[in-house]
Design a protein around this motif. Sequence first.
Motif, PDB file in Angstrom:
ATOM      1  N   LYS A  30       0.835  -1.195   0.000  1.00 24.32           N
ATOM      2  CA  LYS A  30       0.000   0.000   0.000  1.00 24.32           C
ATOM      3  C   LYS A  30       0.870   1.246   0.000  1.00 24.32           C
ATOM      4  O   LYS A  30       1.986   1.240   0.506  1.00 24.32           O
ATOM      5  CB  LYS A  30      -0.930   0.001   1.209  1.00 24.32           C
ATOM      6  CG  LYS A  30      -0.205   0.023   2.532  1.00 24.32           C
ATOM      7  CD  LYS A  30      -1.177  -0.125   3.702  1.00 24.32           C
ATOM      8  CE  LYS A  30      -0.434  -0.036   5.025  1.00 24.32           C
ATOM      9  NZ  LYS A  30      -1.296  -0.347   6.184  1.00 24.32           N
ATOM     10  N   ILE A  58      -3.726   4.046  -1.527  1.00 24.79           N
ATOM     11  CA  ILE A  58      -4.105   3.098  -2.575  1.00 24.79           C
ATOM     12  C   ILE A  58      -3.374   1.788  -2.354  1.00 24.79           C
ATOM     13  O   ILE A  58      -2.240   1.767  -1.877  1.00 24.79           O
ATOM     14  CB  ILE A  58      -3.761   3.683  -3.969  1.00 24.79           C
ATOM     15  CG1 ILE A  58      -4.328   2.814  -5.087  1.00 24.79           C
ATOM     16  CG2 ILE A  58      -2.251   3.857  -4.133  1.00 24.79           C
ATOM     17  CD1 ILE A  58      -4.269   3.498  -6.448  1.00 24.79           C
ATOM     18  N   ARG A  59      -4.034   0.696  -2.662  1.00 23.92           N
ATOM     19  CA  ARG A  59      -3.390  -0.603  -2.641  1.00 23.92           C
ATOM     20  C   ARG A  59      -2.732  -0.851  -3.982  1.00 23.92           C
ATOM     21  O   ARG A  59      -3.296  -0.511  -5.021  1.00 23.92           O
ATOM     22  CB  ARG A  59      -4.417  -1.711  -2.355  1.00 23.92           C
ATOM     23  CG  ARG A  59      -5.007  -1.646  -0.972  1.00 23.92           C
ATOM     24  CD  ARG A  59      -5.669  -2.956  -0.557  1.00 23.92           C
ATOM     25  NE  ARG A  59      -6.349  -2.811   0.707  1.00 23.92           N
ATOM     26  CZ  ARG A  59      -5.734  -2.864   1.887  1.00 23.92           C
ATOM     27  NH1 ARG A  59      -4.441  -3.061   1.932  1.00 23.92           N
ATOM     28  NH2 ARG A  59      -6.417  -2.723   2.988  1.00 23.92           N
ATOM     29  N   GLY A  91      -5.069  -4.019  -7.179  1.00 23.21           N
ATOM     30  CA  GLY A  91      -6.472  -3.631  -7.151  1.00 23.21           C
ATOM     31  C   GLY A  91      -6.649  -2.135  -7.213  1.00 23.21           C
ATOM     32  O   GLY A  91      -5.699  -1.384  -7.440  1.00 23.21           O
ATOM     33  N   ASP A  92      -7.857  -1.676  -6.996  1.00 26.27           N
ATOM     34  CA  ASP A  92      -8.180  -0.264  -7.156  1.00 26.27           C
ATOM     35  C   ASP A  92      -8.709   0.378  -5.886  1.00 26.27           C
ATOM     36  O   ASP A  92      -9.305   1.448  -5.946  1.00 26.27           O
ATOM     37  CB  ASP A  92      -9.219  -0.108  -8.270  1.00 26.27           C
ATOM     38  CG  ASP A  92      -8.678  -0.581  -9.610  1.00 26.27           C
ATOM     39  OD1 ASP A  92      -9.438  -1.201 -10.367  1.00 26.27           O
ATOM     40  OD2 ASP A  92      -7.490  -0.336  -9.876  1.00 26.27           O
ATOM     41  N   THR A  93      -8.511  -0.259  -4.752  1.00 27.46           N
ATOM     42  CA  THR A  93      -9.036   0.313  -3.517  1.00 27.46           C
ATOM     43  C   THR A  93      -8.317   1.604  -3.182  1.00 27.46           C
ATOM     44  O   THR A  93      -7.090   1.650  -3.140  1.00 27.46           O
ATOM     45  CB  THR A  93      -8.866  -0.672  -2.345  1.00 27.46           C
ATOM     46  OG1 THR A  93      -9.519  -1.885  -2.656  1.00 27.46           O
ATOM     47  CG2 THR A  93      -9.444  -0.085  -1.077  1.00 27.46           C
ATOM     48  N   THR A  94      -9.099   2.647  -2.960  1.00 27.89           N
ATOM     49  CA  THR A  94      -8.539   3.943  -2.581  1.00 27.89           C
ATOM     50  C   THR A  94      -9.324   4.530  -1.415  1.00 27.89           C
ATOM     51  O   THR A  94     -10.518   4.272  -1.270  1.00 27.89           O
ATOM     52  CB  THR A  94      -8.572   4.938  -3.746  1.00 27.89           C
ATOM     53  OG1 THR A  94      -9.925   5.075  -4.216  1.00 27.89           O
ATOM     54  CG2 THR A  94      -7.693   4.484  -4.898  1.00 27.89           C
ATOM     55  N   TYR A  95      -8.651   5.292  -0.606  1.00 30.21           N
ATOM     56  CA  TYR A  95      -9.275   6.014   0.505  1.00 30.21           C
ATOM     57  C   TYR A  95      -8.871   7.479   0.391  1.00 30.21           C
ATOM     58  O   TYR A  95      -7.776   7.795  -0.069  1.00 30.21           O
ATOM     59  CB  TYR A  95      -8.795   5.494   1.856  1.00 30.21           C
ATOM     60  CG  TYR A  95      -9.332   4.158   2.294  1.00 30.21           C
ATOM     61  CD1 TYR A  95      -9.022   3.644   3.550  1.00 30.21           C
ATOM     62  CD2 TYR A  95     -10.138   3.374   1.484  1.00 30.21           C
ATOM     63  CE1 TYR A  95      -9.498   2.419   3.968  1.00 30.21           C
ATOM     64  CE2 TYR A  95     -10.619   2.151   1.888  1.00 30.21           C
ATOM     65  CZ  TYR A  95     -10.292   1.687   3.138  1.00 30.21           C
ATOM     66  OH  TYR A  95     -10.761   0.465   3.547  1.00 30.21           O
TER      67      TYR A  95
END
Length: 120
Positions: free
Chosen positions: A31, A49-50, A53-57
């Motif tokens: 990350k 962001i990881r 994949g596309d996980t974002t905060y």
Amino acid sequence: QVQLVESGGGLVQAGGSLRLSCAASGRTFIKYGWFRQAPGKEREFVAAIRWSGDTTYYLDSVKGRFTISKDNAKITVYLQMNSLKPEDTAVYYCAADRSVWSLYGPYEYWGQGTQVTVST
């Protein structure tokens, strides 16, 4: 040796845009995050962001204005900042970590920081 090198900071008028880059050398991480610290304030989370994949905060105050993205081939993470406000003025830091825990932190590796100044 792991290095995170930020670039892209500078002086911009309110409403303008900047793109920060974070180039990672030595290895890839699980990350990546962007944090900022304004004068007299504590460092705060901005976005993360990881790598897989596309996980974002995002920090609530930057949602819709900032976008975090990555270039797998260049092992580089970006923070596109649009509609900048004077309150976005801070030193921005890139961070990276090998754990699969929360994108909010903690982070083991940190860059040296890049200054972003937004004038009125």
